[in-house]
Design an enzyme around this catalytic site. Structure first.
Site, short mmCIF file in Angstrom:
data_model
loop_
_atom_site.label_atom_id
_atom_site.label_comp_id
_atom_site.label_asym_id
_atom_site.label_seq_id
_atom_site.Cartn_x
_atom_site.Cartn_y
_atom_site.Cartn_z
N LYS A 1 47.50 31.13 93.40
CA LYS A 1 47.78 30.35 92.20
C LYS A 1 48.90 31.25 91.19
O LYS A 1 48.50 32.41 90.99
CB LYS A 1 46.69 30.23 91.34
CG LYS A 1 46.83 29.31 90.03
CD LYS A 1 45.59 29.10 89.63
CE LYS A 1 45.65 27.71 88.42
NZ LYS A 1 46.58 28.04 87.41
N ARG B 1 56.28 19.63 83.89
CA ARG B 1 54.87 19.03 83.99
C ARG B 1 54.96 18.11 83.03
O ARG B 1 54.12 17.00 83.13
CB ARG B 1 53.78 20.39 83.62
CG ARG B 1 52.63 20.06 83.76
CD ARG B 1 51.43 20.92 83.48
NE ARG B 1 50.07 20.71 83.55
CZ ARG B 1 49.33 20.02 83.01
NH1 ARG B 1 49.86 19.54 81.77
NH2 ARG B 1 48.10 19.73 83.14
N LYS C 1 40.73 25.03 91.05
CA LYS C 1 41.21 26.10 90.83
C LYS C 1 39.86 27.12 90.72
O LYS C 1 38.87 26.90 90.29
CB LYS C 1 42.07 26.15 89.63
CG LYS C 1 41.14 25.69 88.37
CD LYS C 1 42.40 25.43 87.33
CE LYS C 1 41.63 24.68 86.05
NZ LYS C 1 42.46 24.52 84.79
N ARG D 1 55.25 24.49 86.40
CA ARG D 1 55.33 23.79 87.36
C ARG D 1 56.50 23.02 87.21
O ARG D 1 57.09 22.21 86.37
CB ARG D 1 54.06 22.89 87.19
CG ARG D 1 53.98 21.71 88.22
CD ARG D 1 52.65 21.14 87.90
NE ARG D 1 52.30 20.30 88.97
CZ ARG D 1 51.07 19.58 89.24
NH1 ARG D 1 49.99 20.35 88.55
NH2 ARG D 1 50.75 18.83 90.23
P1 AMP Z 1 45.76 24.81 85.33
O1 AMP Z 1 47.03 24.94 84.70
O2 AMP Z 1 44.94 26.24 85.26
O3 AMP Z 1 44.82 23.73 85.14
O4 AMP Z 1 45.98 25.03 86.77
C1 AMP Z 1 46.71 24.18 87.39
C2 AMP Z 1 48.38 24.68 87.64
O5 AMP Z 1 48.52 25.82 88.40
C3 AMP Z 1 48.95 23.62 88.39
O6 AMP Z 1 49.65 22.55 87.32
C4 AMP Z 1 50.43 24.44 88.58
O7 AMP Z 1 51.43 24.47 87.62
C5 AMP Z 1 49.83 25.70 88.74
N1 AMP Z 1 49.81 26.33 90.26
C6 AMP Z 1 50.13 27.64 90.42
N2 AMP Z 1 50.04 27.83 92.07
C7 AMP Z 1 49.55 26.76 92.58
C8 AMP Z 1 49.47 26.24 93.63
N3 AMP Z 1 49.43 26.99 94.77
N4 AMP Z 1 49.17 24.78 93.98
C9 AMP Z 1 49.03 23.86 92.90
N5 AMP Z 1 49.24 24.36 91.52
C10 AMP Z 1 49.64 25.60 91.33
#
Ligand code: AMP
Length: 616
Positions: free
Chosen positions: A284, A304, A455, A289
């Protein structure tokens, strides 16, 4: 449609005290608008003139607006400014001035929606020498012909102060209301399904419930289309033109953003394996994004939030042209600054410096980004969204040529918690945030969170170590030392997606620096609403209600039951944050992106779980 009619709808929307009332006013408004008007009415009701990805903003400064008002009404600038100060709202100032206009134009004619909208678009597009005068002239022209009520909204829209609280979900509900009769005729299979599910109900309940469910189904259908085509104005136009058949025309289109899949959270690799079994586990990355649309020689990049950010990332555009084999493709990934020399990923604080208006080329050279792709939605004319994740990933691997900018995310496939843990620790060591596990069989789920992605971040230990994003709905005056900032605390809410409302969860009084407090007071005092906004649900009454617009990140010790808050409310009360403190502003989040009531309920459940485990 006359602009007067639209202004009357806006006035009713402003006075509405519940979301239900807003939906029915919007439904009426949309059914009275014509084919070429409905999209415009939708944008204006949200205080804009185009969908977010168009990047077309009127963005008129207040001082230009004051000039235009003075020019059109015969008042001096000073008089307008004084009245603005007194009312705290340019719209109300114009309304009052227009009701006792000193100067009547000989040529004024009743404004149409088309004319008003077209002047706004001309203002948005005006640039270069003479553009200021042109903007003032175009605004003054509108004010000249406007009634007091029209003037109120004409003044508010260009300065970004529309504040009706109309969100996309409310608009979709209104559209579903207007087309549900047609849906009943055209979709007999769905009608039959609903009817048979309601067989057991009593006659009078049945009809009501039937109508409700029919509307819900149609609403889902509209949302499905919106998820792959983020422009409700255009979708409404297609509906107006062809009825529900128009929806068939809504397809994935390069240049129009797809709403992103969102990740669920779990607190351990065991839970992940239990939930989705053998899965694809990716690093991650903590950057931006980006959704990249390639269409021949053209490429567009969306954030995003579906904003067009193409101009910010020249090296990514170059990489797309060099490394993507298809002529047409839509892919998604995370871009972050990467140190080639050391193989280290830079933290978000470094990457964020690339979000800028100036010196873009220079920064792109100094701090180049790498784009780590993790999904693909379109290849040539083939819709990839409906395919399983494993198939999409395979296609993605074939799509990308080796090169310097684009890579695929690092990953493993496993069904064993221990392996996930090891991969997780490796990722953390490299300075990454954690991992995202992906369901091998899931389609691309646009615009929603459905355990297709899960996640796992370092901070999740089951307790409330994860931060929460809340929307500010009101504030309290400061006492004692706080009085100098005019701000003592924030009434904050989480988002209830089902009800499309903001439910209160905490009063936040700590965590802000003095500077943040001044900024908050400045921002919030400009968005005061005078009464509780229709989509806010709160038993507490702050000193000032504000438009639910700003999102902040907060931390708290735990989630507790509370009789005062409305988030997750049931017979035993609502849920509240204990010892909440502000961490930072989240200007990159829309109010509907805040943490949801559903997530809070899950965090509350999980937290109970851990407490019980600790005790035993
Ligand atoms: P969060 O913002 O904490 O809800 O985590 C989701 C976000 O992680 C996504 O919207 C992406 O911007 C980011 N992200 C980073 N690495 C990845 C990955 N390998 N696959 C999908 N999303 C990722």
């Amino acid at each position: 449609m006359k602009f007067r009619e639209l202004a009357e709808f806006f006035e009713r929307l402003e006075k509405a005290s519940s979301r239900l009332e807003m939906t029915s006013i919007l439904a009426e408004m949309l059914s009275s608008a014509g084919k070429s008007e409905i999209g415009k009415a939708i944008y204006l009701s949200q205080g804009t003139i185009a969908a977010a990805h168009e990047g077309l903003e009127i963005g008129l400064g207040e001082s230009l607006m004051i000039n235009a008002i003075a020019k059109a009404t015969g008042y001096s600038k000073k008089e307008v400014e004084e009245l603005y100060k007194e009312k705290g709202d340019l719209g109300l100032a114009v309304q009052e001035i227009a009701s006792k206009k000193k100067q009547r134009s000989l040529f004024s004619e009743e404004l149409s929606l088309e004319k008003t909208f077209s002047n706004f678009v001309k203002i948005a597009k005006a640039e270069g020498p003479g553009s200021q005068e042109l903007k003032i002239r175009l605004m003054a022209e509108l004010f000249n012909s406007a009634s007091p009520l029209e003037g109120k909204f004409i003044a508010r829209i260009p300065v970004g102060k529309m504040r009706l609280g109309v969100g996309e979900p409310t608009i979709m509900d209104a559209l579903a209301t207007n087309y549900s009769k047609e849906f009943e005729k055209l979709f007999p299979k769905q009608v039959k399904e609903i009817k048979s599910a309601l067989k057991e109900k009593k006659e009078e309940k049945r009809r009501k419930e039937f109508e409700l469910r029919l509307k819900q189904r149609l609403r889902e259908l509209i949302e499905e289309k919106y998820n792959i085509y983020s422009d409700l104005g255009e979708i409404a136009e297609m509906l107006k033109e062809k009825g529900l058949k128009g929806l068939e025309k809504v397809e994935i289109t390069p240049g129009i953003p797809i709403r992103p899949t969102l990740a669920e959270r779990l607190s351990s690799s065991e839970e992940i394996v239990k939930k989705i079994g053998k899965c694809f586990v990716e690093q991650k990355y903590d950057g931006f994004r980006l959704q990249v649309h390639k269409n021949g020689k053209e490429a567009t990049v969306f954030s995003r939030q579906s904003e067009n950010v193409t101009h910010m990332f020249p090296e990514i555009i170059k990489g797309v042209q060099e490394q993507l084999k298809a002529k047409k493709a839509i892919v998604e990934g995370e871009a972050l600054a990467f140190n080639e020399a050391t193989g280290e990923y830079f933290p978000f604080q470094v990457t964020i410096q690339r979000k800028r208006k100036y010196d873009i080329e220079k920064m792109a050279e100094e701090m180049p980004l790498k784009l780590f792709l993790f999904d693909v939605m379109l290849i040539e004319n083939e819709n990839m969204m409906t395919k399983k994740f494993v198939e999409r990933r395979k296609a993605l691997e074939k799509l990308v040529k080796p090169g310097g900018v684009i890579e695929l995310t690092k990953s493993i496939v496993t069904g064993r918690a221990k392996e996930i843990d090891k991969f997780f620790e490796d990722s953390i060591e490299k300075g990454l945030e954690g991992i995202i596990a992906k369901d091998l069989n899931a389609k691309y789920i646009a615009g929603a969170r459905k355990f297709a992605w899960i996640k796992l971040k370092r901070s999740y230990k089951g307790e409330l170590s994860d931060s929460i994003e809340v929307v500010i709905a009101g504030y309290y005056k400061g006492k004692g030392k706080r009085a100098q900032f005019g701000l003592g605390g924030l009434l904050s809410c989480v988002y209830d997606k089902d009800a499309d409302e903001f439910k209160s969860i905490a009063k936040i009084g700590t965590g802000m620096s003095e500077q943040q407090m001044t900024e908050l007071e400045e921002m919030l005092s400009k968005t005061k609403t005078g009464k509780k906004p229709a989509r806010v649900d709160s038993q507490l009454e702050p000193d000032f209600w504000v438009e639910p617009k700003y999102v902040i990140e907060v931390r708290a010790d735990e989630i507790t039951r509370s009789p005062n808050h409305t988030a997750g409310k049931d017979r035993t009360g609502g849920l509240a944050l204990r010892f909440p403190r502000m961490v930072s502003f989240r200007f990159d989040r829309k109010p509907e992106d805040a943490t949801t009531v559903k997530e809070i309920k899950e965090m509350f459940k999980k937290q109970k779980h851990v407490q019980v485990e600790e005790k035993t």
